[in-house]
Design a protein around this motif. Structure first.
Motif, PDB file in Angstrom:
ATOM      1  N   TYR A  11       0.459  -1.440  -0.394  1.00 33.36           N
ATOM      2  CA  TYR A  11       0.351  -0.809  -0.051  1.00 33.36           C
ATOM      3  C   TYR A  11       0.479   1.174  -0.083  1.00 33.36           C
ATOM      4  N   ASN A  12       1.572   1.478  -1.389  1.00 35.39           N
ATOM      5  CA  ASN A  12       2.789   2.366  -1.163  1.00 35.39           C
ATOM      6  C   ASN A  12       2.117   3.394  -1.298  1.00 35.39           C
ATOM      7  N   ASP A  13       0.712   3.629  -1.763  1.00 31.75           N
ATOM      8  CA  ASP A  13       0.107   5.002  -1.906  1.00 31.75           C
ATOM      9  C   ASP A  13      -0.773   5.259  -0.831  1.00 31.75           C
ATOM     10  N   VAL A  14      -0.754   4.281   0.240  1.00 32.68           N
ATOM     11  CA  VAL A  14      -1.831   4.869   0.557  1.00 32.68           C
ATOM     12  C   VAL A  14      -1.431   5.995   1.844  1.00 32.68           C
ATOM     13  N   THR A  15      -1.750   7.041   2.231  1.00 34.40           N
ATOM     14  CA  THR A  15      -0.570   8.125   3.474  1.00 34.40           C
ATOM     15  C   THR A  15      -1.667   7.756   4.545  1.00 34.40           C
ATOM     16  N   LEU A  16      -2.928   8.333   4.389  1.00 31.03           N
ATOM     17  CA  LEU A  16      -3.957   8.500   5.442  1.00 31.03           C
ATOM     18  C   LEU A  16      -3.853   6.960   6.741  1.00 31.03           C
ATOM     19  N   THR A  17      -3.759   7.032   7.568  1.00 32.43           N
ATOM     20  CA  THR A  17      -4.363   6.345   8.835  1.00 32.43           C
ATOM     21  C   THR A  17      -5.288   5.687   9.807  1.00 32.43           C
ATOM     22  N   PRO A  18      -5.172   5.281  10.489  1.00 35.84           N
ATOM     23  CA  PRO A  18      -6.294   5.043  11.084  1.00 35.84           C
ATOM     24  C   PRO A  18      -6.723   5.832  12.336  1.00 35.84           C
ATOM     25  N   GLU A  19      -5.527   7.048  13.075  1.00 32.62           N
ATOM     26  CA  GLU A  19      -5.739   7.846  13.573  1.00 32.62           C
ATOM     27  C   GLU A  19      -6.473   8.487  13.102  1.00 32.62           C
ATOM     28  N   TYR A  20      -6.062   9.065  11.711  1.00 34.84           N
ATOM     29  CA  TYR A  20      -6.936  10.186  10.908  1.00 34.84           C
ATOM     30  C   TYR A  20      -8.081  10.040  11.283  1.00 34.84           C
ATOM     31  N   PHE A  21      -9.021   8.475  10.523  1.00 38.64           N
ATOM     32  CA  PHE A  21      -9.925   9.120  11.001  1.00 38.64           C
ATOM     33  C   PHE A  21     -10.247   9.055  11.402  1.00 38.64           C
ATOM     34  N   TYR A  22      -9.915   8.249  13.101  1.00 36.63           N
ATOM     35  CA  TYR A  22     -10.495   8.657  14.824  1.00 36.63           C
ATOM     36  C   TYR A  22     -10.689   9.893  14.857  1.00 36.63           C
ATOM     37  N   GLU A  23      -9.944  10.961  13.904  1.00 38.10           N
ATOM     38  CA  GLU A  23     -10.384  12.110  14.797  1.00 38.10           C
ATOM     39  C   GLU A  23     -10.909  12.660  14.012  1.00 38.10           C
ATOM     40  N   LYS A  24     -11.162  12.223  12.309  1.00 36.42           N
ATOM     41  CA  LYS A  24     -12.367  12.972  11.727  1.00 36.42           C
ATOM     42  C   LYS A  24     -13.590  12.703  12.032  1.00 36.42           C
ATOM     43  N   TYR A  25     -13.808  11.667  12.804  1.00 33.63           N
ATOM     44  CA  TYR A  25     -15.181  10.912  13.091  1.00 33.63           C
ATOM     45  C   TYR A  25     -15.143  10.690  15.323  1.00 33.63           C
ATOM     46  N   PRO A  26     -15.456  11.777  15.337  1.00 29.47           N
ATOM     47  CA  PRO A  26     -14.840  11.330  16.652  1.00 29.47           C
ATOM     48  C   PRO A  26     -15.503  10.993  17.650  1.00 29.47           C
ATOM     49  N   GLU A  27     -15.917  10.730  18.208  1.00 29.05           N
ATOM     50  CA  GLU A  27     -17.358   9.747  19.515  1.00 29.05           C
ATOM     51  C   GLU A  27     -19.038  10.873  19.294  1.00 29.05           C
ATOM     52  N   ARG A  28     -19.555  10.416  19.520  1.00 32.46           N
ATOM     53  CA  ARG A  28     -20.790  11.004  19.417  1.00 32.46           C
ATOM     54  C   ARG A  28     -21.305  11.744  19.917  1.00 32.46           C
ATOM     55  N   LYS A  29     -21.086  12.791  20.050  1.00 35.37           N
ATOM     56  CA  LYS A  29     -22.302  13.722  21.496  1.00 35.37           C
ATOM     57  C   LYS A  29     -23.963  13.251  21.413  1.00 35.37           C
ATOM     58  N   LEU A  30     -23.723  12.128  23.391  1.00 36.46           N
ATOM     59  CA  LEU A  30     -25.518  11.367  22.929  1.00 36.46           C
ATOM     60  C   LEU A  30     -26.053  11.289  24.198  1.00 36.46           C
ATOM     61  N   SER A  31     -26.331  11.648  24.681  1.00 38.18           N
ATOM     62  CA  SER A  31     -26.768  11.397  26.163  1.00 38.18           C
ATOM     63  C   SER A  31     -26.264   9.812  26.989  1.00 38.18           C
ATOM     64  N   PRO A  32     -26.499   9.355  27.858  1.00 41.39           N
ATOM     65  CA  PRO A  32     -25.804   7.983  28.325  1.00 41.39           C
ATOM     66  C   PRO A  32     -27.106   7.166  27.598  1.00 41.39           C
ATOM     67  N   GLY A  33     -26.436   5.809  27.822  1.00 44.41           N
ATOM     68  CA  GLY A  33     -27.552   4.424  27.134  1.00 44.41           C
ATOM     69  C   GLY A  33     -28.148   5.233  25.567  1.00 44.41           C
ATOM     70  N   ALA A  34     -27.789   5.802  25.634  1.00 42.83           N
ATOM     71  CA  ALA A  34     -28.437   6.198  23.760  1.00 42.83           C
ATOM     72  C   ALA A  34     -27.639   5.481  22.009  1.00 42.83           C
ATOM     73  N   GLU A  35     -27.813   4.865  21.748  1.00 37.94           N
ATOM     74  CA  GLU A  35     -27.701   3.606  20.881  1.00 37.94           C
ATOM     75  C   GLU A  35     -27.790   3.891  19.597  1.00 37.94           C
ATOM     76  N   VAL A  36     -27.003   3.748  18.835  1.00 37.69           N
ATOM     77  CA  VAL A  36     -26.656   4.556  17.295  1.00 37.69           C
ATOM     78  C   VAL A  36     -26.259   2.412  17.163  1.00 37.69           C
ATOM     79  N   THR A  37     -27.641   3.004  15.757  1.00 34.42           N
ATOM     80  CA  THR A  37     -27.715   1.463  14.965  1.00 34.42           C
ATOM     81  C   THR A  37     -27.731   2.080  13.621  1.00 34.42           C
TER      82      THR A  37
END
Ligand code: GLU
Length: 554
Positions: A11-37
């Motif tokens: 994957y020579n051409d792949v420069t982006l990392t999982p960390e980049y995407f973790y930062e791009k898609y942060p935890e959702r701000k939902l109330s405790p117990g809220a389920e994401v389906t």
């Protein structure tokens, strides 16, 4: 092995990392117990009733917890892809009261939400970053073998192995290639797929708590499953792990058919150091095969009702399907509905825990009953609007007839309605034309009014109807009308119910039989809504004309 080097080679051409995407898609701000389906259909051209069954769980659970329910389109299998199919999935979800809060919202429309794209074919760069990471971690390897087995062969081999050993071992020989061999293969331009280097011990099991199936023992995974196909596109196994992670799904509700590969999916999560979401594997909606008497999967091939569109075409109020499916999901829904006939089904205390893991049977008779109940409670004005809306799409000629006779149609629908015990005769709107054909000249079948049963002789029928027509007075109120009918009947040898029951042989028939003769003569039917109301609606001249026709032709 120098895994970093291998990752760069692949994957020579792949420069982006999982960390980049973790930062791009942060935890959702939902109330405790809220389920994401999420519901994640593959765009195959129709939206299966079983998929709606799952989506109902998603939606109810997300709503119950103030969470999020989103739609993701899983279109990485380009061979199965069908034009417009993603739209069909979205439209069916909307039509059947399971509109997602987030995600894909129709071709050419803006997606809703911050975690997109919600279409897998647009996320290839993301998958590549995670694939590269797995190689760096020594958990994935390139496989240069040509796939010699077809899908069916693989399935069969796996089933056989599972039966014989209780687990599936599929270690690919390419897992043992060294860097030099890999480099050589790559130089030769050999196509390769990326596979998981499975680390399971075939003799070991672990406990897994599925939200529907409960606690189960699972074998450790020993399958080197494909993570990236040779075309650079991931199959479901990697794509859903990445997506459900970055979109912060908390419960994966999916079909029972995925249960067998769960151990492999969990290993992919673990290899990436990610905590997997909760899983709920839904039972399979089945059908009793009439020919064989066996239970089988509800299938588009044999069962038109496997396609959610069927219920729109037939003109079921969409909630009828929701309520029916909810009934299959939580068996106490039926009692709740009886105790709360007027509350929306969304008020029902739904719980994933109450879902039985055994496969439910889809039964059209039952959904018809539910639908009849729902339709019986719709006020006439609204009901007419619903029927016209349906007819505008599916029977334009009937729509025209209804619109040309709006007042009349509304009055007709109002008979035996908007009271404590409304009439339950309509299961779906496509039945209406037939149910009431005798009320519209366009559909009225004159000859049907001659279809009397044999209980009463033609002679007696003729005698009674002649007198009835003579005595008939259109201005009677209901009470007067019935008294007059009774008197005419008695004069022609019919008895009231009580007398008739004691000595039936002494009489031509009962007063009920007499009133049924009038019913058949006017409508061609043995059951109709209240006969007096029908007479009022038909009008004086039509009543006379229809009776005369019978007298002339019987
Ligand atoms: N695309 C998969 C399917 O249609 C979805 C499975 C899932 O919901 O995770 O079966």
């Amino acid at each position: 092995m120098d895994y970093k080097k291998l990752a760069t080679l692949l994957y020579n051409d792949v420069t982006l990392t999982p960390e980049y995407f973790y930062e791009k898609y942060p935890e959702r701000k939902l109330s405790p117990g809220a389920e994401v389906t999420r519901t994640a259909p593959s765009p195959t051209g129709f939206f299966h009733t079983g998929s709606l069954f799952g989506a109902m769980i998603d939606k109810l659970e997300a709503d119950r917890t103030n969470g999020i329910f989103y739609l993701r389109i899983e279109d990485t299998d380009q061979k199965r892809k069908i034009e417009n199919a993603a739209n069909v999935a979205y439209n069916m979800l909307c039509a059947f009261n399971t509109k997602p809060n987030e995600g894909f919202a129709g071709e050419g429309k803006l997606e809703v939400g911050e975690y997109g794209s919600y279409v897998q074919s647009q996320r290839i760069d993301i998958y590549k970053a995670f694939a590269k990471r797995l190689v760096e971690l020594g958990r994935a390897f390139p496989c240069f073998c040509k796939q010699s087995e077809g899908k069916e062969d693989i399935k069969e081999r796996r089933l056989k192995q599972l039966e014989e050993t209780g687990t599936i071992i599929e270690q690919d020989p390419c897992r043992n290639l060294d860097l030099a061999e890999i480099e050589l293969n790559l130089k030769m331009g050999k196509p390769w797929a990326l596979k998981l280097l499975s680390q399971g011990d075939p003799n070991k099991t672990f406990e897994f708590n599925d939200l529907i199936k409960g606690k189960r023992e699972l074998h450790e995974n020993c399958k080197d499953i494909v993570l990236m196909k040779s075309n650079g596109i991931p199959p479901y196994s990697l794509a859903h792990v990445v997506d459900d992670t970055l979109m912060h799904t908390t419960i994966v509700v999916r079909g029972e058919e995925w249960w067998a590969s769960l151990n492999a999916h969990l290993e992919v999560f673990r290899a990436l150091g990610i905590k997997p979401p909760k899983y709920a594997h839904t039972p399979v909606v089945c059908k009793l095969d009439e020919a064989t008497g066996n239970k089988r999967k509800l299938s588009k091939r044999y069962d038109p009702e496997a396609d959610t569109r069927y219920f729109l075409e037939q003109g079921y109020p969409t909630v009828a399907l929701n309520e029916y499916l909810l009934n299959l999901l939580n068996s106490d829904f039926e009692n709740w509905r009886r105790a709360n006939p007027n509350l929306p089904y969304t008020d029902f205390p739904f719980s994933i825990k109450k879902i039985s893991s055994s496969n439910p049977m889809f039964d059209l008779v039952k959904i018809n009953d539910i639908s009849k109940n729902i339709i019986s409670r719709i006020p006439a004005k609204q009901l007419l609007r619903n029927i016209v809306d349906w007819a505008n799409e599916h029977d334009t000629e009937f729509a025209k007839v209804l619109l040309a006779n709006q007042n009349f149609a509304e009055k007709l629908l109002a008979v035996d309605r908007e009271n404590d015990r409304p009439r339950k005769d309509i299961a779906h709107y496509s039945e209406v034309k037939n149910i009431f054909s005798y009320m519209f000249e366009e559909y009225f079948d004159k000859a049907s009014t001659l279809n009397f049963d044999d209980k009463i002789s033609k002679e007696n029928i003729k005698k009674f109807l002649t007198e009835y027509l003579k005595d008939f007075c259109f201005d009677d109120d209901k009470q007067e009308w019935f008294e007059r009918l009774k008197a005419t009947a008695q004069a022609c040898g019919f008895a009231n119910m009580k007398e008739y029951k004691v000595e039936p042989e002494k009489y031509v028939g009962s007063v009920a039989d007499a009133s049924n003769l009038v019913r058949v003569a006017l409508t061609g039917r043995t059951t109709t809504p209240d006969l007096f109301e029908i007479i009022k609606l038909l009008g004086k001249s039509k009543v006379a004309e229809r009776l005369q026709y019978v007298l002339n032709n019987i």
